[in-house]
Structure formats: C-alpha cells, structure tokens
Design an enzyme around this catalytic site. Structure first.
Site, PDB file in Angstrom:
ATOM      1  N   ASP A 146      42.529  34.976  45.495  1.00 16.28           N
ATOM      2  CA  ASP A 146      42.772  36.408  45.526  1.00 16.28           C
ATOM      3  C   ASP A 146      44.275  36.614  45.304  1.00 16.28           C
ATOM      4  O   ASP A 146      45.055  35.653  45.267  1.00 16.28           O
ATOM      5  CB  ASP A 146      42.279  37.004  46.859  1.00 16.28           C
ATOM      6  CG  ASP A 146      42.053  38.504  46.737  1.00 16.28           C
ATOM      7  OD1 ASP A 146      41.310  39.058  47.550  1.00 16.28           O
ATOM      8  OD2 ASP A 146      42.599  39.116  45.801  1.00 16.28           O
TER       9      ASP A 146
HETATM   10  C1  GLC Z   1      42.737  42.506  45.549  1.00 13.46           C
HETATM   11  C2  GLC Z   1      41.397  42.289  46.228  1.00 13.46           C
HETATM   12  C3  GLC Z   1      40.373  41.609  45.365  1.00 13.46           C
HETATM   13  C4  GLC Z   1      40.577  42.018  43.918  1.00 13.46           C
HETATM   14  C5  GLC Z   1      41.911  41.441  43.477  1.00 13.46           C
HETATM   15  C6  GLC Z   1      42.253  41.812  42.029  1.00 13.46           C
HETATM   16  O1  GLC Z   1      43.759  42.199  46.452  1.00 13.46           O
HETATM   17  O2  GLC Z   1      41.430  41.614  47.486  1.00 13.46           O
HETATM   18  O3  GLC Z   1      39.078  41.984  45.856  1.00 13.46           O
HETATM   19  O4  GLC Z   1      39.536  41.499  43.112  1.00 13.46           O
HETATM   20  O5  GLC Z   1      42.973  41.827  44.330  1.00 13.46           O
HETATM   21  O6  GLC Z   1      42.456  43.174  41.916  1.00 13.46           O
END
Ligand code: GLC
Length: 740
Positions: free
Chosen positions: A277
């Site tokens: 993430d």
């Molecule tokens: C965010 C979220 C995740 C998302 C990623 C890309 O922090 O936690 O669910 O897919 O970043 O946007």
C-alpha cells in the site's frame, strides 16, 4: 472420445502459451540491467489524482529512464498513451502498467461496497465489477486496487464503507464475485483488468476503529474470521495482492515473511505479484521494526513484496542491497518475473496501446445500459429500517417537503473512493423527486455544525443555521409529508475518516427534532458510509431508509423506492449498534461462560444498554411481509459424507410483490474450540408475488460444519448442531441435528 480430445487440445495449448510466456520473460530478463529490473518494481502516482500522503515530482523522468514500471492515478486513452509513449522510448520498451482505485465503478459509479453488499446478490456484484472493468479498460487502465475484503466489526473505522461488512462467509462470496467481474475469464481480452485483493491482511481489525492503528489477534482468530475472504480471492485467481499498513503478530504486513511467503505463497499457492500500500515500506520505520530505508527495503523484498507503491525505497535501496549481497539477483529476478508475467498476460508486450482506444471509451463510458444497471443495483442496495403504519411508499403526486444537507448534494451521492466518477453527472434526490411529485425544498442545515470538521472536509459553510432551519420548518408545515435527507458527507467515511461518535451530527439532530415538531409525517433518508447509532431516530421517526452513497443514479433509485416503483429488498451486512459503547458488536459472537440472563446479575451485560444491537446483521424490511413456516430437516443425524436437506416454507403474506433474502445460519453447539452462537452458511434471494408461498431448500454438507480445531486443523467434529433459517440473524426458526 471427443471430450478427451478437446481437453487434450485445450491443455496442450495452455501449456504451449505458458511455455511461450516463460521463454519470452526469461529472454527479456537476461537482457535487463539491474537498474531496469529495479525500475519494474517501482510504482508511482501520476499527478492526475492523489490518494496518499505525498507524491514524487518528476515521475515522467523516471518513466523515460526506465526507473518506473507502473503508474497509478492516471487514466484516459490520451493520457495513458502519452505516458506509454515515454516507456516505449526506453532501451527495452517494457510497457507501463496503469493501476487505479476502481472501487465501486470507474465513471458510472455504483453504490459504495457496504451498500452494494446489502443486495445479497452475487450476480449483481459481479456485474458492477464487470461494468467497471469495461469502462476502466476503455479508459486506459489495466489494473484496479479492488476488491477490498477486510472483515470489519467496528463502524468507527471509516473504511467499513469499502468492504462488505462483518461476516466471513459472505465476504468470501463477495470476493469471488468481484475478482470474476474484474478479470473475467481471459486477461488477454482488452475489457478485463487485473484485480488486487486488499488490504492483506487484517486491516479491518484496527483497534478502536482508528485507521492505521494496531491490529492484534490470535492465529486462530485470523484463520477463522479474517483471512478466508483473502484466500477466496486467491482461489478465484486474483492477479495481485496489496499489503496492508498494519502489523500482523507484531510485524508490519509489508515486511511479514510468514504472511507474504509462508501463508500467501506456500500455503495458499498465490502466483501473482504483491504490491504494497501507499509508502507502507517506508512506514516500517515509524512502526519501529527497522532503523532506515535500507533495512526496510531488505525486509520487504525478503518477506515477499514485489512492487513498492510510491515509497521510492526499492528504487533507492535495492541496488545497494544487491551490491552488498544482502539481496541476491535471484530474489530480484523472482519479483521482476512476477510483474512481467502480469504485463504479458494483459497482452501489453504485443500491443502496449491496446487499452488506449478512444472509440471504445466513447462507446462504453456511462452508456445507457451501464446507467440502468447502476440504478437497479442502487435500488437493491437500499434497506428499509422502519416503516410504521406503512407510511411508505408515498402516494404519487403527494405534496412533499424535501429537506436536508444531503438532499441535493451531487458530490456526496457518489461517495468516497469514487476515483474517476463525475459527480456532476450524479442525480440527486431533489432532481429525481421534482420530476415526480409536487416538491418544496430547503437545505435546512449544513452537514455539520462543527466548523473545524467542515474545514477538514473542505465543505464551505452555507450560511446562518437558524435561518436555514426556520425556512425548512416553514416548508414542512405546508407539506403533506416530509422527506429528510441526513447523514454523513462522503468525506466522513473512507480512508483516514474514523469517527469516535457515529451518530448524526448534532445540528442535523436539531433539524430533525424541529421538523418532527412541525407535526407532519417524516421519512428519514440516511446517506452514510458506515452503520450509525440511531436509537433516538428509531424511537421518534416513523419511516427510515438506509441508502448509503448509491452512486451516479442515487436520486432515481431512492425516488423509485420512496414512490413504490421498487419494493426495497436490501439487508444490512454490518450490525447497527444502539450506541458506540457497544462496539465491537457483531452477530456471530461467542456465547461466553455467563451468557446474558436478565434474572442473574452476574451475567454478561451492561448496566445502561441492552446487549442487542438496534438492527442486527441481515436485517431489512419490505413493503410487504413474509411468513416462515414448517422448517424441516430430512434427517436429524448426518455422517460426514451426507447432505442434510433443510427446507422452509416462505409466504408473501402482504399486499405487494416483493423479494426476500432467506438466510441460513448454523451453530456448532459444543466443539474443541468454542464456536459462535451462529454463522451465516447460505442465503437465497427470492421474488414472491403477493400471497405466493414457496419451499426454500438448503443442503448442508460437512464443509459447512468445518472450523479450525484445537490443533488448528480445519475439520468438522461430531456432535450437536443447530440450524437457523429466517429473515435476518435474529428472527429465525431453529432445528437441531447431530453430526455422527
Ligand atoms: C491508499 C489506500 C489503498 C489504495 C492506495 C492507492 O492509501 O490505502 O486502498 O488502493 O492508497 O490509492
């Protein structure tokens, strides 16, 4: 003979394709420098949208130099073509992968997942993912960071909006439906995209519902209640996995070898690639598990992370780690191979621009068929929580006063994580109703009276609250019936949006009380991203609809239900507590050694509130009524190899045709590990004409009775079981049987 020949032909062509892929990637890998390999493990956000704490400025330079192999938050055929052109100027012309948070639709926005879950219709949940993939792939995208399958039992956590609630078995069904919808049966087709199951793992169990907070649970709790939906996505063939921000057993998921290698790869056989993430490798430093980025990079790669989302740590540290022999070239090649395989499966090596087709975008995006599907799914996501004296449905042509901060708010209709959704195209309740009834409208109040929160939410304060409230009371007095649209703004749930008080904001409650004081019948239409505490509202308001954030067609769907053009059939998949002090509260709880006995002080209860939720898991009313009779088992004892036939007669005992979700729950009364008082093991959604009766049949097998026993073996143990069938997890008929 013909079938065998067919199978052999299919099998041999699959192995030939697999062999061709392996040869291609092996040859490519041999030609790549270490820098080019590391570039494939670096995922950066474009500046088209920002979904995390910070972003790198010169990401285009990184594409041109081969230091970036994937981009997220970039779409449209034009923009992705422009960026892909840059990748085609690199030495080996390895195509970029384009990812995005297509969570509940791409341009046609569907209900938030917690709302769509209330349809209890896996075909519809697959359909919305299919449409999202059609539109996203037409808009230049190859990969969605969805489905989010985190089990959650705490509505203070804002991200409950993105999942399907508290139940493990239901979460497994939804995970499979979503992966199938996004990926279809052929990733080489240009209307399918890579799915990404997230957030691996246990992110929904953040303590106190505070986002990014500590997660701590036993292995048994993980395997029994939280891990199965991720595993279901793996078994459904999900192409990628995203690690979660939280720790698992004291080690952040992003650096957790047991989680990412032992469990995910060895035990579950996952063969796709793992992406982190947003900057979660970097965050292992504040987690206190590594001293610096060098150590963080080493820990993540050795744990099994293949791609670094936005952290810049793989880009900045892997070369040194290889030179210092902390990481082997073989470990680098393993990660790079997985990423290249995904690109190969999408057909990007043969045509890097195959998803950059403007004609397809024009034909697919927000097509009438997609908008109609969005309206149907939105209708079925609505839950009727209360309807005293059959106040609903409203009479057509009624004189309606529509009041509330959410009655005419396009931005809120598409909810959070609505990515490329165009809120300007969303239909509000006001827009839908004014075409169909004699309507007066007043905003009545801001979304909250907390100016600090308004600022955090980027919501401008729309004027003096007492004047707004007075104007609303005036139109209420003149109307036959009042529809009050209250709840949360889309920014009050979703990521980084935990709330310690999950009731309606105080200023909205004041508006509600003032409107009730006007003496006209009131229908409360809730728009929110989590279960709310509604005990006062439930006691004082005659009719309550839970409508979540229903997406592009929100207004039409709510109007369809208010006016009886669709008889509501939604059922909640997350418990609604009476007050936040009950949280966590969920239906599949344990009995404890001192289950509640109202006549015995020393039993499990509160002094100031019931143990019961306000609305239980699986709850939802209809404009008609359903009667359950004649629960029957075809045997009262079964062996492991048997099927136990459970049947019940369901009758539409009301005056309108309607759909009912018949739910099947099971309890293992005594086992080597104590088991929940009931667990969902099946459901059937049926349409019954008024007066119609139907026998509904479920077949229970040993698979439905299995759990992780005292030795963590997944097995069914002999003994007594209870089976429950009913309209929700509380109102059920029960029977008993024995497993021999
Ligand atoms: C965010 C979220 C995740 C998302 C990623 C890309 O922090 O936690 O669910 O897919 O970043 O946007």
């Amino acid at each position: 003979m013909k079938k065998i020949a067919c199978f052999i032909l299919l099998f041999s062509s699959a192995t030939t394709a697999g062999a061709q892929q392996n040869t291609f990637i092996r040859n490519l890998l041999q030609r790549m420098t270490l820098d080019e390999k590391i570039g494939q493990l670096n995922l950066l956000t474009s500046d088209m949208d920002v979904t995390g704490p910070f972003m790198k400025e010169n990401y285009k330079q990184d594409i041109l130099s081969g230091a970036c192999g994937a981009i997220f938050n970039a779409y449209t055929p034009q923009y992705t073509r422009q960026l892909q052109n840059m990748a085609m100027q690199t030495r080996l012309k390895i195509p970029l992968l384009f990812g995005y948070d297509v969570i509940h639709g791409h341009k046609t926005i569907f209900p938030i997942p917690l709302g769509e879950a209330c349809t209890w219709d896996m075909a519809l949940m697959e359909k919305s993912a299919r449409i999202a993939a059609e539109e996203a792939s037409a808009d230049g995208l190859h990969w969605t960071f969805s489905p989010m399958v985190d089990i959650a039992r705490d509505p203070r956590w804002g991200r409950v909006a993105e999942g399907v609630g508290e139940d493990t078995w239901y979460g497994m069904q939804a995970a499979k439906a979503k992966v199938k919808g996004y990926q279809g049966s052929d990733l080489a087709a240009n209307n399918t995209i890579l799915a990404c199951v997230k957030h691996f793992a246990l992110y929904g169990a953040a303590e106190a519902g505070r986002d990014y907070n500590t997660v701590d649970m036993s292995r048994r709790q993980m395997y029994q209640f939280y891990l199965p939906p991720y595993k279901a996505a793996i078994e459904a063939g999900v192409a990628t996995v995203m690690t979660s921000f939280n720790e698992v057993d004291g080690i952040p998921a992003t650096g957790n070898y047991w989680l990412l290698s032992e469990l995910l790869r060895k035990e579950w056989g996952f063969r796709g690639f793992v992406v982190t993430d947003y900057t979660s490798i970097n965050e292992m430093i504040p987690h206190g598990i590594v001293k610096n980025e060098y150590e963080a990079g080493e820990l993540a790669l050795k744990a099994g992370v293949d791609m670094d989302m936005q952290g810049g740590i793989y880009a900045g540290q892997l070369k040194k780690l290889v030179q210092n022999k902390k990481i082997s070239m073989q470990e680098i090649d393993r990660a790079v191979t997985r990423v290249l395989e995904a690109k190969y499966k999408l057909g990007l090596f043969s045509d890097p621009y195959r998803y950059c087709d403007s004609q397809r975008a024009a034909a697919q995006i927000m097509s009438p068929a997609h908008l109609q599907a969005a309206r149907e799914i939105a209708q079925r996501s609505i839950v009727l929580l209360k309807n005293s004296n059959n106040l609903l449905p409203l009479k057509k042509g009624a004189h309606v006063a529509l009041i509330g901060p959410l009655a005419d708010s396009k931005k809120d209709m598409i909810g959070n994580w609505s990515a490329a959704g165009d809120h300007k195209k969303a239909v509000t309740l006001r827009e839908a109703l004014q075409e169909r009834v004699n309507l007066a409208y007043a905003q009545g109040a801001n979304i909250t009276g907390d100016t600090g929160l308004l600022k955090k939410l980027n919501i401008t304060d729309t004027g003096r609250t007492d004047e707004m409230l007075q104007a609303a009371v005036e139109i209420a007095r003149k109307a036959e019936v009042v529809v009050l649209a209250l709840g949360e703004s889309q920014g009050m749930s979703g990521e980084a949006a935990s709330r310690s008080d999950i009731g309606l904001p105080a200023n909205q409650r004041r508006l509600l009380e003032a409107i009730l004081g006007a003496g006209k019948p009131v229908v409360l239409v809730l728009m929110n991203g989590r279960p709310l505490t509604l005990e006062w509202e439930n006691a004082h308001v005659p009719a309550i609809l839970e409508t979540w954030f229903l997406g592009t067609q929100a207004g039409h769907a709510i109007a369809d239900v208010l006016l009886g053009d669709y008889n509501p059939s939604g059922k909640i998949t997350m418990t609604f507590p009476r007050n936040v002090g009950q949280v966590p509260i969920y239906y599949n709880h344990k009995n404890t050694g001192r289950p509640l006995d109202p006549n015995n002080k020393y039993t499990s209860k509160y002094l100031d509130v019931s143990n019961e939720p306000l609305y239980p898991f699986g709850y939802g009313l209809s404009y008609t009524t359903f009667a359950y009779d004649n629960l029957r088992l075809d045997k009262n004892s079964m062996r492991l190899r048997d099927k136990l036939r459970v049947s019940v007669t369901v009758t539409n005992s009301g005056a309108l045709d309607g759909e009912e979700v018949v739910q099947l729950y099971i309890q293992d009364v005594t086992a080597s590990v104590n088991r929940p008082v009931k667990e969902l093991k099946g459901f059937q959604k049926i349409m019954l004409r008024k007066g119609e009766s139907r026998e509904v049949v479920f077949n229970i097998t040993a698979e439905d009775l299995k759990f992780y026993d005292r030795n963590m073996q997944y097995t069914a143990e002999p003994g007594a079981f209870k089976v429950f069938v009913g309209t929700n997890s509380r109102d059920v008929a029960e029977a008993v049987f024995e497993l021999q």
